[in-house]
Each structure stands twice: as C-alpha cells, then as structure tokens.
Write a protein that holds these residues in place. Structure first.
Motif, PDB file in Angstrom:
ATOM      1  N   TYR A   5       0.855  -1.301   0.176  1.00 54.32           N
ATOM      2  CA  TYR A   5       0.117  -0.011   0.108  1.00 54.32           C
ATOM      3  C   TYR A   5       0.794   1.109   0.141  1.00 54.32           C
ATOM      4  CZ  TYR A   5      -3.940   3.166   1.313  1.00 54.32           C
ATOM      5  OH  TYR A   5      -4.630   4.269   1.109  1.00 54.32           O
ATOM      6  N   LEU A   6       1.900   1.290   0.817  1.00 48.46           N
ATOM      7  CA  LEU A   6       2.897   2.433   0.925  1.00 48.46           C
ATOM      8  C   LEU A   6       3.312   2.658  -0.629  1.00 48.46           C
ATOM      9  CD1 LEU A   6       4.258   4.526   2.658  1.00 48.46           C
ATOM     10  CD2 LEU A   6       6.140   2.810   3.305  1.00 48.46           C
ATOM     11  N   ALA A   7       3.720   1.723  -1.209  1.00 43.59           N
ATOM     12  CA  ALA A   7       4.587   1.876  -2.271  1.00 43.59           C
ATOM     13  C   ALA A   7       3.707   2.377  -3.419  1.00 43.59           C
ATOM     14  CB  ALA A   7       4.993   0.406  -3.055  1.00 43.59           C
ATOM     15  N   LYS A   8       2.117   1.928  -3.315  1.00 44.77           N
ATOM     16  CA  LYS A   8       1.345   2.686  -4.213  1.00 44.77           C
ATOM     17  C   LYS A   8       1.072   4.146  -3.846  1.00 44.77           C
ATOM     18  CE  LYS A   8      -3.496   1.922  -5.905  1.00 44.77           C
ATOM     19  NZ  LYS A   8      -4.568   1.083  -5.674  1.00 44.77           N
ATOM     20  N   GLN A   9       1.214   4.638  -2.793  1.00 42.78           N
ATOM     21  CA  GLN A   9       1.130   5.918  -2.302  1.00 42.78           C
ATOM     22  C   GLN A   9       2.227   6.919  -2.895  1.00 42.78           C
ATOM     23  OE1 GLN A   9      -2.069   6.186  -1.064  1.00 42.78           O
ATOM     24  NE2 GLN A   9      -1.891   3.923  -1.240  1.00 42.78           N
ATOM     25  N   LYS A  10       3.464   6.359  -2.905  1.00 47.18           N
ATOM     26  CA  LYS A  10       4.523   6.912  -3.441  1.00 47.18           C
ATOM     27  C   LYS A  10       4.497   7.395  -4.713  1.00 47.18           C
ATOM     28  CE  LYS A  10       7.656   4.965  -0.075  1.00 47.18           C
ATOM     29  NZ  LYS A  10       9.045   4.224  -0.077  1.00 47.18           N
ATOM     30  N   SER A  11       3.444   6.882  -5.578  1.00 43.32           N
ATOM     31  CA  SER A  11       3.077   7.465  -7.085  1.00 43.32           C
ATOM     32  C   SER A  11       2.248   8.565  -6.855  1.00 43.32           C
ATOM     33  CB  SER A  11       2.664   6.477  -7.884  1.00 43.32           C
ATOM     34  OG  SER A  11       1.456   5.794  -7.316  1.00 43.32           O
ATOM     35  N   ASP A  12       1.534   9.051  -5.793  1.00 39.12           N
ATOM     36  CA  ASP A  12       0.727   9.972  -5.677  1.00 39.12           C
ATOM     37  C   ASP A  12       1.633  11.319  -5.356  1.00 39.12           C
ATOM     38  OD1 ASP A  12      -1.069  11.922  -4.845  1.00 39.12           O
ATOM     39  OD2 ASP A  12      -2.489  10.462  -3.814  1.00 39.12           O
TER      40      ASP A  12
END
Length: 237
Positions: free
Chosen positions: A125-132
């Motif tokens: 989930y954290l890795a996905k947020q880093k693209s935001d």
C-alpha cells in the motif's frame, strides 16, 4: 534546528498542526517547502535561543523534515509560549519566523487511516502511495506481533492469581520464543470480571508460539491475527 541534515530533491520542510487537533488551532501557521535551495536557506534561519524550562502547549505545532516519505526530524513548537522542544529540551523560539513562512508557503493536509493485517500488505500500500504526487509521509504500524490468543486457567490453589499463572507460563513460553518476542497479560474484560472461577490470560506473539505452547490439560484458543493501523498524510493545497 536542522543543520546536520542532507537536503536533496526528496526533501520537504513542513510546518503543521497535529492531526488530532480537530479545531486546526494552528492552521494559520502551516507551511510547505519542497525546493531544495529554498529549504537550505530557510534551515539557516530556523534557529533557537537559550534553553528554558520544559513546557508544551496543547495542542502544539510541528516543524518537520521529510526525506523519502519518512519523517526524519521534528521539532515541537509552542506558538504562544514562543519556544520549541527537541530531544527533551526546550529553547526560546521566534514564532514570527514561522508566520513569515506560512504567508509565503501556505499549506494544508489531510490524514487517512488504513488498517493492515500484515507487514507485506502495508508495504504494498505504501509503495502505491508514493506514486501520488500529494503523498507526504506515513506513520507506519509496528507489526511487532503476529497475533494474540488466550488460555483459560481454573481458579485453584496452583493458579490462584494472574501473577502465579504468569510465573508458571513464562518458562514454558520462553522455551519456544525469546523474552522480547511475546507479551503476557491479564485483561480485565467482561469474562474475567464476571467469572471469578477462572483467569483468562492473553498472550500476544507469533503463530509459532500459539501452535507449540502446551499447557497440561489446558488449550490455547481464540487466535486473532494482528490488525494494525497506518496513518497516511497528503498535501491538499
């Protein structure tokens, strides 16, 4: 305040009210800077004065450095008392410096809480947020223990109190896991309060401990995987 920190394109300097302050008392002081050159300039200006007696306003205000989506250093600022805290010490601080930054670099944020059942789920989930592009940083769950379970002991001479039971259980547990790999306790819940003929002990630790702990004539039961919460911060303006 931040003179020893490396500044690069992954660095952000922010000032913000605490997320638990629903009234947003110090919102007018919020600021956000992501330009490395400007951060370096501001860092030289954010200085403190002489040490004073420890004190902390409620709610306080935070001035923090973010590096690669992690909070690496934070000062607690007392806007009214005109002081700042770090590492157990309090110093005089000119709040006008923050007021100037808030006018030049206005900022607000939102925080979202998300529950996770394991560390891998959180990391994905954290890795996905880093693209935001609005994502700032996260307070990560600890995931120290896999879950918890219970063992019910009869209230007898050998097991006459939670303390006596703990002394009995501890060596059995530590044949399976290390001292720092579990937590043993007695929770004063509805069952323990209303049924005086027993003591239900709660053990927090690994599934390995649940599977392997053997107590004569008693059963380990009610295994519950740990569900932990992460807090994710996003820039809204």
């Amino acid at each position: 305040m931040f003179d020893s920190l490396k500044v690069d394109n992954n660095t952000k300097l922010i000032g913000y009210y605490p997320p638990y302050d629903k009234a947003k008392t110090s919102k007018h002081l919020n600021f956000y800077i992501d330009n490395p050159a400007e951060i370096k300039t501001v860092m030289t200006e954010l200085t403190t004065g002489a040490e004073v007696q420890n004190s902390m306003e409620n709610p306080p205000f935070f001035v923090s450095i973010i590096q690669n989506y992690s909070l690496v250093k934070s000062w607690i600022v007392n806007p009214t008392l005109k002081s700042a805290l770090y590492d157990g010490h309090t110093y005089k601080f000119d709040i006008e410096k923050v007021k100037k930054l808030s006018k030049k670099y206005p900022f607000d944020y939102k925080m979202e809480k998300v529950t996770f059942s394991n560390k891998e789920e959180y990391k994905q989930y954290l890795a996905k947020q880093k693209s935001d592009t609005t994502f700032l940083f996260a307070y990560s769950p600890q995931f120290r223990y896999e879950g918890s379970f219970e063992i019910q002991f009869p209230n007898t001479g050998a097991f006459s109190s939670p303390k006596a039971i703990s002394e009995y259980l501890t060596p059995l547990i530590e044949k399976i896991v290390q001292e720092n790999e579990y937590r043993l306790g007695y929770i004063l819940d509805q069952k323990n309060m209303h049924d005086q003929n027993q003591f239900t002990m709660t053990i927090t630790g690994s599934k390995k401990l649940f599977d392997n702990l053997k107590v004569d004539n008693l059963k380990s039961e009610n295994w519950k995987p740990t569900v932990e919460e992460g807090s994710f911060f996003y820039k809204t303006k």
